[in-house]
Write a protein that holds these residues in place. Structure first.
Motif, mmCIF file in Angstrom:
data_model
loop_
_atom_site.group_PDB
_atom_site.id
_atom_site.type_symbol
_atom_site.label_atom_id
_atom_site.label_comp_id
_atom_site.label_asym_id
_atom_site.label_seq_id
_atom_site.Cartn_x
_atom_site.Cartn_y
_atom_site.Cartn_z
ATOM 1 N N ASP A 96 -6.372 -0.749 -14.317
ATOM 2 C CA ASP A 96 -5.715 0.299 -14.839
ATOM 3 C C ASP A 96 -4.011 -0.053 -14.331
ATOM 4 N N THR A 97 -3.589 1.049 -14.542
ATOM 5 C CA THR A 97 -1.817 1.014 -14.389
ATOM 6 C C THR A 97 -1.508 1.142 -12.935
ATOM 7 N N GLY A 98 -2.518 1.711 -12.140
ATOM 8 C CA GLY A 98 -2.241 1.938 -10.691
ATOM 9 C C GLY A 98 -2.533 1.135 -9.686
ATOM 10 N N GLY A 99 -1.938 -0.184 -9.912
ATOM 11 C CA GLY A 99 -2.000 -1.186 -8.939
ATOM 12 C C GLY A 99 -3.087 -2.148 -9.311
ATOM 13 N N SER B 31 1.847 -7.055 -2.262
ATOM 14 C CA SER B 31 0.544 -6.543 -2.365
ATOM 15 C C SER B 31 -0.478 -7.478 -1.945
ATOM 16 N N VAL B 32 -1.458 -6.909 -1.175
ATOM 17 C CA VAL B 32 -2.659 -7.847 -1.033
ATOM 18 C C VAL B 32 -4.006 -6.916 -1.099
ATOM 19 N N SER B 33 -4.942 -7.725 -2.065
ATOM 20 C CA SER B 33 -6.144 -6.870 -2.360
ATOM 21 C C SER B 33 -7.274 -7.724 -1.819
ATOM 22 N N TRP B 34 -8.353 -6.947 -1.513
ATOM 23 C CA TRP B 34 -9.498 -7.465 -1.004
ATOM 24 C C TRP B 34 -10.697 -7.336 -1.841
ATOM 25 N N TYR B 35 -11.485 -8.494 -1.950
ATOM 26 C CA TYR B 35 -12.688 -8.322 -2.641
ATOM 27 C C TYR B 35 -13.902 -8.888 -2.106
ATOM 28 N N GLN B 36 -15.120 -8.499 -2.397
ATOM 29 C CA GLN B 36 -16.246 -9.114 -1.853
ATOM 30 C C GLN B 36 -16.866 -9.394 -2.882
ATOM 31 N N PHE B 47 -10.040 -3.070 -1.465
ATOM 32 C CA PHE B 47 -9.095 -2.229 -1.184
ATOM 33 C C PHE B 47 -7.768 -2.959 -1.492
ATOM 34 N N GLU B 48 -6.809 -2.282 -1.797
ATOM 35 C CA GLU B 48 -5.287 -2.925 -1.944
ATOM 36 C C GLU B 48 -4.258 -2.316 -0.951
ATOM 37 N N TYR B 49 -3.527 -3.082 -0.478
ATOM 38 C CA TYR B 49 -2.246 -2.634 0.172
ATOM 39 C C TYR B 49 -1.202 -3.067 -0.236
ATOM 40 N N PHE B 50 -0.133 -2.296 -0.225
ATOM 41 C CA PHE B 50 1.159 -2.440 -0.748
ATOM 42 C C PHE B 50 2.255 -1.766 0.333
ATOM 43 N N SER B 51 2.972 -2.684 0.760
ATOM 44 C CA SER B 51 4.030 -2.048 1.831
ATOM 45 C C SER B 51 3.488 -1.303 2.886
ATOM 46 N N GLU B 52 2.268 -1.979 3.352
ATOM 47 C CA GLU B 52 1.751 -1.348 4.577
ATOM 48 C C GLU B 52 0.922 -0.112 4.149
ATOM 49 N N THR B 53 0.694 0.143 2.879
ATOM 50 C CA THR B 53 0.030 1.527 2.659
ATOM 51 C C THR B 53 -0.983 1.092 1.671
ATOM 52 N N GLN B 54 -2.142 1.648 1.879
ATOM 53 C CA GLN B 54 -3.290 1.651 0.862
ATOM 54 C C GLN B 54 -2.896 1.990 -0.399
ATOM 55 N N ARG B 55 -3.146 1.529 -1.385
ATOM 56 C CA ARG B 55 -2.768 1.958 -2.456
ATOM 57 C C ARG B 55 -3.920 2.262 -3.483
ATOM 58 N N ASN B 56 -4.932 1.395 -3.080
ATOM 59 C CA ASN B 56 -6.201 1.715 -3.730
ATOM 60 C C ASN B 56 -7.526 1.348 -2.967
ATOM 61 N N PHE B 64 -15.968 -0.404 6.334
ATOM 62 C CA PHE B 64 -15.122 -1.438 5.823
ATOM 63 C C PHE B 64 -13.600 -0.762 5.873
ATOM 64 N N SER B 65 -12.546 -1.466 6.470
ATOM 65 C CA SER B 65 -11.612 -0.737 6.594
ATOM 66 C C SER B 65 -10.286 -2.150 6.611
ATOM 67 N N GLY B 66 -9.292 -1.579 6.222
ATOM 68 C CA GLY B 66 -8.141 -2.679 6.410
ATOM 69 C C GLY B 66 -6.816 -2.222 6.877
ATOM 70 N N ARG B 67 -5.758 -3.041 7.064
ATOM 71 C CA ARG B 67 -4.555 -2.655 7.410
ATOM 72 C C ARG B 67 -3.495 -3.987 6.804
ATOM 73 N N GLN B 68 -2.287 -3.343 6.770
ATOM 74 C CA GLN B 68 -1.493 -4.609 6.264
ATOM 75 C C GLN B 68 -0.205 -4.495 7.114
#
Lengths: 114, 115
Positions: A96-99, B31-36, B47-56, B64-68
């Motif tokens: 979707d559009t949210g990233g 932007s960094v995303s992780w997939y299994q 999850f996805e991180y963008f500028s040190e914030t979890q965006r999705n 399962f946790s992450g950080r940027q």
């Protein structure tokens, strides 16, 4: 909920045959993005194409072509004159559009025999 | 330009342990995303991180946790490992803010085996 279905688990063709990989998606969003990725035996996913929900124009790029039909929620991928190097797992994906929260299909393993 | 790098490439752990995986995105990507990826469940978004914030965030348990970090490098952590966590963990990086104009570039993955 979003969902991507690739009904073909494995396809085996002989070199130079054309092959079409099917993809059906589900989403309630009006704006969304569809992708095809290739995963060769090395394991790294390689981006092939992106289409947004407002662009139903089909595209041809070399031996690859894509057919996007919103009416049937399908985004099929065709390789013309397949080659052994095309052997890989191909994934259809939806976002979707949210990233980059990308939902992948189960993948279709393509074997191209010489 | 160097691609996405993931370390380590292979890892063997036992049930109950915890593990940290690292991903260095392409230079300039934020932007960094992780997939299994598993044979049974396929490719699933973590999850996805963008500028040190979890965006999705995907539908995974809190183990399962992450950080940027400020340099965009990302880590994901899995605590109290279970046999079902055995998988290929893929990291992907991208440059722009919008999925309609940018491309995700994937790393080679970290193969985690839980015994």
């Amino acid at each position: 909920a979003q969902k991507v279905t690739q009904a073909q688990t494995e396809i085996s063709v002989v070199e130079k045959e054309d092959v079409t990989l099917d993809c059906v998606y589900e989403t309630r969003d009006t704006t969304y993005y569809l992708f095809w990725y290739k995963q060769p035996p090395s394991g790294e996913l390689v981006f092939l194409i992106r289409r947004n929900s407002f662009d139903e124009q089909n595209e041809i790029s070399g031996r690859y072509s894509w057919n996007f039909q919103k009416s049937t929620s399908s985004f099929n991928f065709t390789i013309t004159a397949s080659q052994v190097v095309d052997s890989a797992v191909y994934f259809c994906a939806l976002s979707d559009t949210g990233g980059f929260k990308t939902i992948f299909g189960a993948g279709t393993r393509l074997f191209v025999k010489a | 330009k160097a691609g996405v790098t993931q370390t380590p490439r292979y890892l063997i752990k036992t049930r109950g342990q915890q593990v940290t995986l690292s991903c260095s995105p392409i230079s300039g990507h934020r932007s960094v995303s992780w997939y299994q990826q598993t044979p049974g469940q396929g490719l699933q978004f973590l999850f996805e991180y963008f500028s040190e914030t979890q965006r999705n965030k995907g539908n995974f348990p809190g183990r399962f946790s992450g950080r940027q970090f400020s340099n965009s490098r990302s880590e994901m952590n899995v605590s109290t490992l279970e046999l079902g966590d055995s998988a290929l963990y893929l990291c992907a990086s991208s440059n722009a803010l919008r999925v309609d104009t940018d491309t995700q570039y994937f790393g080679p993955g970290t193969r985690l085996t839980v015994l």
